[in-house]
Design an enzyme around this catalytic site. Structure first.
Site, mmCIF file in Angstrom:
data_model
loop_
_atom_site.group_PDB
_atom_site.id
_atom_site.type_symbol
_atom_site.label_atom_id
_atom_site.label_comp_id
_atom_site.label_asym_id
_atom_site.label_seq_id
_atom_site.Cartn_x
_atom_site.Cartn_y
_atom_site.Cartn_z
ATOM 1 N N ASP A 1 19.680 25.280 19.362
ATOM 2 C CA ASP A 1 18.921 24.414 18.472
ATOM 3 C C ASP A 1 18.266 23.335 19.298
ATOM 4 O O ASP A 1 18.776 22.931 20.331
ATOM 5 C CB ASP A 1 19.848 23.784 17.435
ATOM 6 C CG ASP A 1 19.072 22.977 16.405
ATOM 7 O OD1 ASP A 1 18.010 23.470 15.965
ATOM 8 O OD2 ASP A 1 19.505 21.873 16.058
ATOM 9 N N GLU B 1 15.685 29.483 16.461
ATOM 10 C CA GLU B 1 15.006 29.248 15.200
ATOM 11 C C GLU B 1 13.564 29.724 15.258
ATOM 12 O O GLU B 1 12.909 29.584 16.277
ATOM 13 C CB GLU B 1 14.997 27.762 14.889
ATOM 14 C CG GLU B 1 16.339 27.225 14.563
ATOM 15 C CD GLU B 1 16.302 25.719 14.529
ATOM 16 O OE1 GLU B 1 16.946 25.160 13.657
ATOM 17 O OE2 GLU B 1 15.614 25.132 15.363
ATOM 18 N N ASP C 1 23.709 18.354 16.464
ATOM 19 C CA ASP C 1 22.913 19.451 17.036
ATOM 20 C C ASP C 1 23.747 20.705 17.245
ATOM 21 O O ASP C 1 23.289 21.824 17.026
ATOM 22 C CB ASP C 1 22.289 19.018 18.365
ATOM 23 C CG ASP C 1 21.335 17.852 18.177
ATOM 24 O OD1 ASP C 1 20.693 17.809 17.114
ATOM 25 O OD2 ASP C 1 21.250 17.011 19.074
#
Ligand SMILES: [Zn+2]
Length: 405
Positions: free
Chosen positions: A182, A266, A362
């Protein structure tokens, strides 16, 4: 597999001037070709590569400056234009402006290119019409040259060879572990195994110098010599930062792909819609949103580069890269999966309002990313050699994805 190898060129002054001239010819071929294509589209007709290439051959006879440029390179420009128009649409393709476009052109025929190593740190390549050009031997070529692209960044010229390295992509990765990554707030990259990676891309001294140059620039007269010098100095600082970023990205990407069998990241296009939620958690203050938007644009760019780096490194390790929609990964608890914006206690801390689970925000998001990725790959394309049936809820990073065969 095809791979790129980039070297710094050591051109003589005449060669640099000639390269600049070829770049200029390519730019005008591009712009003329694009203009013609747009004219045709306005009339409801189409223009394609073949007639344009024929017209180019004719124009080369009439204009010496065009005739002096290597034919293959100019034809390649028309092919690139053709591809760009097909992909993005004739009216979305950009003009190549003299001020903003950085010269870059390709010699497409690998069999017309010879590369010779001259010493420990030097080598030369023979390119059509340009002749022998020297370059700094900073890495091994390890393959057969398919094409060469020359490009200029600031005052320096570079050559990138596209080579066929003769390697095959392994069927399976040696490790079955999966990791989610991420975009971090504190560090650039946060992984689901709890590791964070990041570095400073500029030093405090460089930042101060950049600000000083910016102020200097605002006082200098437009078009003046000094203004140009200031601009060049600013561009050098920016390039240094860019190179550090590229280095970090390549290192991180190759590290992830060599250690893990599956890397889940992502999908950026969906992240944009949801990430404004993060903005609301930020300290209230003026221009927070505006700044966040700018920061995000910069982060997005870096993130896309990381995706490219992982994908490219993954070809050599057999690692699989899975992309997942990033909806709410930063607001969901990775333990009990309950969703609550209030769980995001601050930028750095996630504390679940339901089960009390607390960890780095995170890392929590990265754990959600990997869980999403594994459930996606379990439902959709099951890994080759895997059992096919996966229990999405039970899968956690570290568990082997492919049962030992
Ligand atoms: Zn929870």
């Amino acid at each position: 597999m095809l791979a790129g190898r980039k070297y710094k060129l050591l051109l003589t002054d005449e060669q640099a001037a000639y390269a600049e001239q070829i770049g200029g010819a390519c730019r005008s071929v591009w712009n003329t070709g694009l203009h013609q294509r747009r004219e045709y589209r306005h009339r409801g007709a189409w223009m394609n590569y073949n007639p344009q290439a024929a017209e180019l051959a004719e124009a080369k006879r009439d204009h010496t400056w065009l005739g002096e440029a290597p034919s293959h390179v100019l034809q390649q420009t028309l092919k690139d234009l053709d591809a760009a128009c097909r992909e993005h649409g004739t009216f979305r393709v950009n003009w190549r402006s003299k001020r903003r476009w950085k010269p870059s052109f390709r010699f497409p025929a690998g069999n017309h290119i010879t590369v010779e190593r001259l010493g420990k740190r030097k080598a030369r390549a023979k390119l059509p019409k340009l002749g022998w050009v020297h370059f700094r031997w900073s890495r091994h070529l390890d393959g057969q040259v398919r094409s060469a692209t020359l490009s200029r960044d600031g005052r320096d010229w570079f050559v990138s060879f596209l080579v066929e390295d003769g390697k095959q992509s392994p069927e399976q990765h040696v490790s079955g572990s999966a990791v989610g990554v991420d975009r971090g707030v504190v560090a650039a990259v946060a992984c689901s195994d709890g590791t964070m990676r990041g570095r400073e891309f500029t030093t405090p001294g460089e930042r101060a110098r950049y600000l000083r140059l910016q102020r200097q620039l605002s006082r200098q007269a437009k078009g003046s010599k000094n203004r140009q010098k200031t601009k060049a100095a600013m561009a050098r600082l920016k390039r240094r930062e860019r190179e550090r970023r590229a280095d970090f990205t390549a290192w991180t990407g190759s590290r992830l792909a060599s250690v893990h069998g599956v890397v889940v990241i992502e999908d950026l296009s969906t992240k944009n819609m949801t990430s404004s939620a993060k903005g609301t958690v930020e300290a209230p203050g003026s221009r927070v949103k505006q700044k966040a938007g700018l920061n995000r644009a910069i982060l997005d760019k870096g993130w896309h580069k990381l995706e490219l780096a992982v994908t490219s490194a993954a070809r050599y390790t057999g690692c699989r890269v899975v992309k997942v929609p990033a909806a709410y990964t930063s607001r969901r608890c990775s333990q009990c999966r309950s969703m609550d914006p209030d769980s995001r206690e601050s930028q750095a801390v996630f504390r679940c309002t339901t089960c009390g689970h607390c960890e780095n925000a995170d890392v929590n998001a990265a754990r959600n990313v990997v869980a999403d990725g594994l459930s996606v790959s379990a439902c959709g394309d099951s890994p080759p050699g895997g059992s096919g049936k996966q229990e999405p809820a039970g899968t956690r990073e570290g568990l082997p994805l492919h049962p030992a065969a």
